[in-house]
Design an enzyme around this catalytic site. Structure first.
Site, PDB file in Angstrom:
ATOM      1  N   HIS A  42      14.284 -25.812  62.846  1.00 59.36           N
ATOM      2  CA  HIS A  42      13.316 -25.581  61.769  1.00 59.36           C
ATOM      3  C   HIS A  42      13.800 -26.252  60.474  1.00 59.36           C
ATOM      4  CE1 HIS A  42      10.559 -22.388  59.688  1.00 59.36           C
ATOM      5  NE2 HIS A  42      10.333 -23.622  59.257  1.00 59.36           N
ATOM      6  N   ARG A  68       4.382 -21.310  63.090  1.00 56.60           N
ATOM      7  CA  ARG A  68       5.380 -20.312  63.485  1.00 56.60           C
ATOM      8  C   ARG A  68       5.467 -20.278  65.006  1.00 56.60           C
ATOM      9  NH1 ARG A  68       7.205 -20.874  59.289  1.00 56.60           N
ATOM     10  NH2 ARG A  68       7.371 -19.402  57.568  1.00 56.60           N
ATOM     11  N   ASN A  75       6.555 -26.609  49.925  1.00 53.56           N
ATOM     12  CA  ASN A  75       6.982 -27.571  50.954  1.00 53.56           C
ATOM     13  C   ASN A  75       5.831 -28.040  51.835  1.00 53.56           C
ATOM     14  OD1 ASN A  75       6.637 -25.223  52.358  1.00 53.56           O
ATOM     15  ND2 ASN A  75       8.800 -24.894  52.802  1.00 53.56           N
TER      16      ASN A  75
END
Ligand code: NAI
Length: 398
Positions: free
Chosen positions: A344, A291, A152
């Site tokens: 997300h 993150r 991805n």
């Protein structure tokens, strides 16, 4: 037509839920490779997953693995219930041989969970980024931790470019203004800039960082900079027209826009705190799709409120799902904008889901056949790190 037929033929959510639980009493011993227990922790898709079969990363669509696994005699448990000692995850990890999870709804595979997982051999990330597994504990137990490397990275790089433009051009407040029925050009334009002639830097130039800079080349930025302990191939540096800076603070002090593209590890956890942010140019924009825990949540919110940062955006949070009162949901800069946060989803476009579902199947297939994994997919194996991406460390002596 094909997808309509597909949808009609697919089981309903309740049938899927029944399948997931009805596989429980089947009398499988979970210790032999021929009939093992595979546990997948995925996100809830609800009616969206029923209507859209390409939402493969959901509890409903199960990464498309159920028939394939069950035809081989394996047990497949799929759940989204991952928090607390009484969760389905805790119940099934005890005798699961493989645990699959996605970074979008991460099953935090802590040391405690690894210790009670007596049959566990492999943790697979359907996607990229395996920080939700305690990699030190995984190494001590000799587990395989693998992910679908590259699956991805384009999806994320596109999201990064979108978020940079969103912030620099002050898009969100402009959109909110028209939705509210208002019209005030000056209110928006006072916080809007061009990306052309600005300095953009990436923290890490792995697969995503490189793709971000390649895409930004078209915007005629003043400079494209990077900080990484691994240098980019000189030929690629030349193609992109970017420059390496060996000192992070030095790079940050030059950038109008910073994008974070490093994995979460002990070297990046909490990296963007008040002290580091103070080395950024006043009024810079920060984008983090790597993150959430790489940034200190309160220090980011404070920097936005004070104007030290003009904007912060991205799609990653800690923990996930983000609590309702997470400061990043509502934070704004002094002009009332500067927040480009989303849930997300950057790495879970429908295109990406096909790739990471296929990649997960490939990793399991290799595991079942006892074949070597595709080397870039392996994060840790046989007690040691197989990648240089999770921080600089000495290779263990064999
Ligand atoms: P990669 O493995 O290709 O590159 C990682 C790079 O980070 C390497 O070049 C490494 O040297 C560098 N790095 C590590 N620690 C660093 C540090 N302290 N300072 C500077 N550089 C450092 O990884 P890739 O595919 O580019 O992905 C990066 C991360 O992006 C993933 O680990 C994941 O956390 C995140 N990600 C987020 C997604 C999303 O949906 N938001 C989807 C995919 C990945």
């Amino acid at each position: 037509i094909a997808s309509t037929i597909n949808r009609a033929a697919r089981p309903t959510v309740s049938q899927l839920a029944h399948q997931a639980t009805s596989s429980l009493p089947r009398n499988f011993s979970t210790t032999t490779p021929n009939n093992m227990k595979v546990l997948a922790v995925l996100y809830e898709g609800g009616k969206h997953a029923v209507e859209e079969s390409r939402l493969l990363g959901t509890v409903q669509n199960e990464l498309g693995l159920r028939k394939w696994l069950e035809d081989q005699g394996h047990e497949y448990i799929v759940t989204s219930d991952k928090e607390g000692a009484n969760s389905e995850l805790d119940k099934h990890i005890v005798d699961a041989e493989i645990v699959i999870s996605t970074p979008f709804h991460p099953a935090y595979i802590t040391r405690e969970r690894i210790e009670k997982a007596k049959n566990l051999k492999a943790c697979i990330t359907a996607g990229v980024g395996s920080d939700h597994v305690d990699l030190t504990a995984a190494n001590e137990k000799g587990l395989l931790v693998a992910e679908v490397t590259g699956s991805n990275v384009v999806s994320v790089a596109e999201h990064v470019v979108m978020t940079i433009l969103n912030l620099v051009r002050n898009f969100v407040p402009a959109h909110e203004q028209v939705m509210a029925g208002n019209w005030n050009v000056a209110e928006i334009a006072r916080g809007a800039f061009d990306l052309e002639n600005k300095v953009v830097g990436t923290v890490a130039i792995g697969r995503i960082g490189e793709r971000v800079l390649r895409r930004l080349k078209a915007f005629d930025c003043k400079e494209l900079l990077y900080f990484d302990y691994q240098a980019l191939d000189p030929q690629k540096e030349k193609e992109i027209g970017c420059r390496r800076i060996n000192d992070l603070k030095e790079m940050l002090s030059q950038c109008d826009v910073v994008t974070i593209n490093a994995p979460l590890s002990e070297s990046t956890k909490g990296m963007f705190n008040k002290e580091l942010i103070s080395h950024m140019k006043k009024g810079a924009f920060l984008v983090n799709t790597a993150r959430g825990a790489i940034c200190n949540e309160n220090d980011i919110a404070d920097a936005l409120a004070s104007g030290q940062l003009s904007g912060y955006g991205g799609d990653v949070w800690y923990p996930q799902p983000a609590p309702k009162d997470h400061p990043w949901r509502k934070m704004r800069n002094p002009l009332g904008g500067g927040n480009a946060m989303t849930p997300h989803y950057s790495g879970t476009t429908l295109d990406a889901q096909i790739r990471y579902a296929q990649g997960t199947k490939d990793i399991i297939e290799r595991y079942i056949k006892g074949e070597e994994q595709n080397p870039p997919d392996v994060i840790v194996e046989k007690g040691d790190y197989a990648t240089k991406a999770y921080g600089q460390r000495e290779k263990k002596k064999q």
